[in-house]
Write an enzyme that holds these catalytic residues in place. Structure first.
Site, PDB file in Angstrom:
ATOM      1  N   ASN A 297      -4.923 -14.254  -4.192  1.00 28.07           N
ATOM      2  CA  ASN A 297      -4.680 -13.739  -5.552  1.00 28.07           C
ATOM      3  C   ASN A 297      -4.166 -14.864  -6.438  1.00 28.07           C
ATOM      4  O   ASN A 297      -4.041 -16.008  -6.000  1.00 28.07           O
ATOM      5  CB  ASN A 297      -3.696 -12.559  -5.491  1.00 28.07           C
ATOM      6  CG  ASN A 297      -2.376 -12.968  -4.874  1.00 28.07           C
ATOM      7  OD1 ASN A 297      -1.648 -13.767  -5.443  1.00 28.07           O
ATOM      8  ND2 ASN A 297      -2.084 -12.435  -3.705  1.00 28.07           N
TER       9      ASN A 297
ATOM     10  N   LYS B 256     -19.261 -19.484  10.261  1.00 29.22           N
ATOM     11  CA  LYS B 256     -19.550 -19.221   8.848  1.00 29.22           C
ATOM     12  C   LYS B 256     -20.629 -18.132   8.721  1.00 29.22           C
ATOM     13  O   LYS B 256     -21.663 -18.211   9.403  1.00 29.22           O
ATOM     14  CB  LYS B 256     -20.040 -20.515   8.192  1.00 29.22           C
ATOM     15  CG  LYS B 256     -20.238 -20.378   6.709  1.00 29.22           C
ATOM     16  CD  LYS B 256     -20.850 -21.624   6.097  1.00 29.22           C
ATOM     17  CE  LYS B 256     -21.285 -21.317   4.682  1.00 29.22           C
ATOM     18  NZ  LYS B 256     -22.309 -22.228   4.186  1.00 29.22           N
TER      19      LYS B 256
ATOM     20  N   ASP C 101       3.826  -4.299   5.608  1.00 35.65           N
ATOM     21  CA  ASP C 101       4.609  -4.485   4.381  1.00 35.65           C
ATOM     22  C   ASP C 101       5.929  -5.175   4.760  1.00 35.65           C
ATOM     23  O   ASP C 101       6.840  -4.550   5.311  1.00 35.65           O
ATOM     24  CB  ASP C 101       4.866  -3.130   3.719  1.00 35.65           C
ATOM     25  CG  ASP C 101       5.456  -3.301   2.328  1.00 35.65           C
ATOM     26  OD1 ASP C 101       6.331  -4.171   2.145  1.00 35.65           O
ATOM     27  OD2 ASP C 101       5.033  -2.568   1.413  1.00 35.65           O
TER      28      ASP C 101
HETATM   29  N1  CTP Z   1       5.272  -7.026  -0.259  1.00 36.19           N
HETATM   30  C1  CTP Z   1       5.461  -7.391   1.061  1.00 36.19           C
HETATM   31  N2  CTP Z   1       4.447  -7.213   1.972  1.00 36.19           N
HETATM   32  C2  CTP Z   1       3.289  -6.661   1.604  1.00 36.19           C
HETATM   33  C3  CTP Z   1       3.085  -6.277   0.253  1.00 36.19           C
HETATM   34  C4  CTP Z   1       4.100  -6.471  -0.658  1.00 36.19           C
HETATM   35  O1  CTP Z   1       6.536  -7.891   1.406  1.00 36.19           O
HETATM   36  N3  CTP Z   1       2.332  -6.496   2.491  1.00 36.19           N
HETATM   37  C5  CTP Z   1       6.379  -7.182  -1.187  1.00 36.19           C
HETATM   38  C6  CTP Z   1       6.167  -8.177  -2.292  1.00 36.19           C
HETATM   39  O2  CTP Z   1       6.635  -9.472  -1.906  1.00 36.19           O
HETATM   40  C7  CTP Z   1       7.013  -7.595  -3.411  1.00 36.19           C
HETATM   41  C8  CTP Z   1       6.902  -6.107  -3.187  1.00 36.19           C
HETATM   42  O3  CTP Z   1       6.550  -5.941  -1.825  1.00 36.19           O
HETATM   43  O4  CTP Z   1       8.360  -7.962  -3.282  1.00 36.19           O
HETATM   44  C9  CTP Z   1       5.925  -5.368  -4.041  1.00 36.19           C
HETATM   45  O5  CTP Z   1       4.692  -6.006  -4.036  1.00 36.19           O
HETATM   46  P1  CTP Z   1       3.515  -5.454  -4.957  1.00 36.19           P
HETATM   47  O6  CTP Z   1       2.289  -6.295  -4.720  1.00 36.19           O
HETATM   48  O7  CTP Z   1       4.001  -5.279  -6.347  1.00 36.19           O
HETATM   49  O8  CTP Z   1       3.315  -3.997  -4.396  1.00 36.19           O
HETATM   50  P2  CTP Z   1       2.561  -3.393  -3.196  1.00 36.19           P
HETATM   51  O9  CTP Z   1       3.529  -2.981  -2.153  1.00 36.19           O
HETATM   52  O10 CTP Z   1       1.471  -4.309  -2.754  1.00 36.19           O
HETATM   53  O11 CTP Z   1       1.969  -2.063  -3.839  1.00 36.19           O
HETATM   54  P3  CTP Z   1       0.752  -1.897  -4.910  1.00 36.19           P
HETATM   55  O12 CTP Z   1      -0.307  -2.872  -4.491  1.00 36.19           O
HETATM   56  O13 CTP Z   1       0.370  -0.481  -4.739  1.00 36.19           O
HETATM   57  O14 CTP Z   1       1.319  -2.173  -6.277  1.00 36.19           O
END
Ligand code: CTP
Length: 396
Positions: A207, A285, A304
């Site tokens: 990203n 690949k 997460d």
């Molecule tokens: N985060 C994490 N591990 C993941 C996804 C997210 O630790 N697999 C953490 C990010 O570092 C951030 C928080 O969770 O502190 C929120 O990340 P965000 O991308 O805003 O949210 P998501 O949990 O991915 O939810 P969504 O994509 O539905 O917004």
């Protein structure tokens, strides 16, 4: 409170233009700064702007009768708890080593028995010159400490060692010198950057996160004296000096590194972790099909990390998450706060129109169990500084 006094000697290099920011940051950290300018430094910054920022008289003339009556150069050299030379040119370093005292700055440095810190700044060839290297070897001892320099692009267009250390690194070194940071003795973990989820040996999904905010947070915590473990995905932003970096690629690797580091006192999850990884990563690949068929990617959900750490047996006292949102920022952030079980959420609107992702500024709202705190648009460095101060309020 015991206010520490810093005599800041600004010498005549292009990095003198960073002196106003250095004074601002040192003052914000509670230090009293008394500036000394060399004649050459006055070509880069004006005594008036320096005086205004330091809220102090600026000293520059060895033979100023009025200054000598009010505060002689000997007294000036003894009145500080620390003398900081930033930027320090090759010239002032040579004078320090040889004991030359032909202006106020060099005379103070010869007359003092106060510890001295030196942040060199010069062209890479001047830095590499045997004369400078000889001088530096003689200079770096118990009473004189070097800060930097860094490697990088120079004002003259060349690249190499000789760039003055960043302002935050200098402030961090000063904090460490006084052991005065409010987070001394605390271990903080920061995740940062984007993760990369492989598709095959050469392709991956990632990203737009640049890692700038996470890096600034690590540096701000370091500046307050914390021991910082920095778990980062691949980014172009340099790892701040003085923090311990753990380089990872995937979300799973980030989780493993984070769990390995527990227990810590506090953790800030600024990384933009990929929510999904590719199911069935190919070890060769993927070739283009001759029939025009395109490959279909299947995804698995990634762990997460924030939620796992928030519910961990070794949960840090303070767990801070981020919420990157494009719609309903506060509502979604509040959901994340309760769903993940962290203590605070730093929410930001990452719609492309805000320019936050990849940019230098950030507009954040902090949510915790007590409510919502909206901050005005700030530089990412300033957001980091304020967040670090808020962390002090909980951990110190
Ligand atoms: N985060 C994490 N591990 C993941 C996804 C997210 O630790 N697999 C953490 C990010 O570092 C951030 C928080 O969770 O502190 C929120 O990340 P965000 O991308 O805003 O949210 P998501 O949990 O991915 O939810 P969504 O994509 O539905 O917004």
């Amino acid at each position: 409170m015991d206010v520490k006094k810093i005599l800041l000697i600004i010498t005549g290099g292009i990095a003198a233009v960073k002196a106003p920011e250095l004074i601002r940051r040192l003052t914000k950290h509670g230090f009293k700064v008394t500036p000394v300018l060399t004649k050459a430094a006055e070509k880069f910054v004006t005594p008036l702007s320096i005086a205004a920022l330091a809220r102090s008289k600026v000293y520059s003339d060895l033979f100023d009768l009025k200054d000598e009556v009010e505060m002689g150069h000997i007294e000036l050299s003894r009145s500080a708890d620390l003398i900081l030379v930033a930027p320090a040119t090759a010239n002032i370093i040579a004078k320090m080593v040889s004991g030359i005292s032909d202006d106020l700055a060099s005379t103070i440095l010869l007359a003092t028995d106060t510890p001295v810190m030196v942040a060199p700044s010069m062209n890479v060839r001047m830095w590499d010159h045997p004369a400078t290297q000889r001088n530096l070897a003689l200079l770096d001892n118990d009473t004189v400490k070097l800060i930097g320099p860094n490697k990088g692009e120079m004002a003259c267009g060349e690249y190499g060692l000789g760039r003055m250390a960043e302002v935050s690194e200098i402030v961090g070194s000063v904090e460490q010198f006084f052991h005065s940071g409010s987070l001394v003795g605390k271990h903080l973990l920061v995740t940062s950057g984007a993760t990369r989820e492989p598709i095959d040996p050469i392709r991956y999904i990632t990203n737009r996160s640049s890692g700038t905010q996470g890096s600034a947070i690590a540096a701000a915590l370091r500046d307050l004296g914390a021991q910082v473990s920095f778990v980062t995905g691949p980014t172009d932003v340099p790892v701040p000096l003085g923090v311990t970096a753990y380089h990872v690629e995937t979300a799973q690797e980030m989780l493993d590194a984070v769990q390995e580091l527990l227990p810590v006192d506090g953790a800030v999850f600024a990384a933009a972790v990929a929510d999904w990884r590719v199911d069935g990563i190919q070890d060769k690949k993927i070739k283009k099909s001759t029939s025009g068929d395109v490959p279909e990617l299947k995804f698995l959900e990634n762990p997460d990390i924030l939620a796992i750490v928030s519910q961990h047996a070794k949960r840090p006292k303070l767990v801070v998450g981020f919420a990157a949102e494009t719609d309903d920022v506060i509502k979604n952030a509040r959901n994340k706060l309760s769903r993940k079980g962290c203590d605070w959420i730093v929410a930001n609107d990452v719609s492309s129109s805000t320019g936050i992702v990849g940019g230098q500024n950030n507009t954040v709202t902090i949510l915790d169990k007590d409510g919502v705190e909206a901050w005005e648009e700030l530089s990412k460095t300033e957001v980091a500084f304020r967040l670090a101060q808020r962390i002090v309020g909980t951990l110190a």
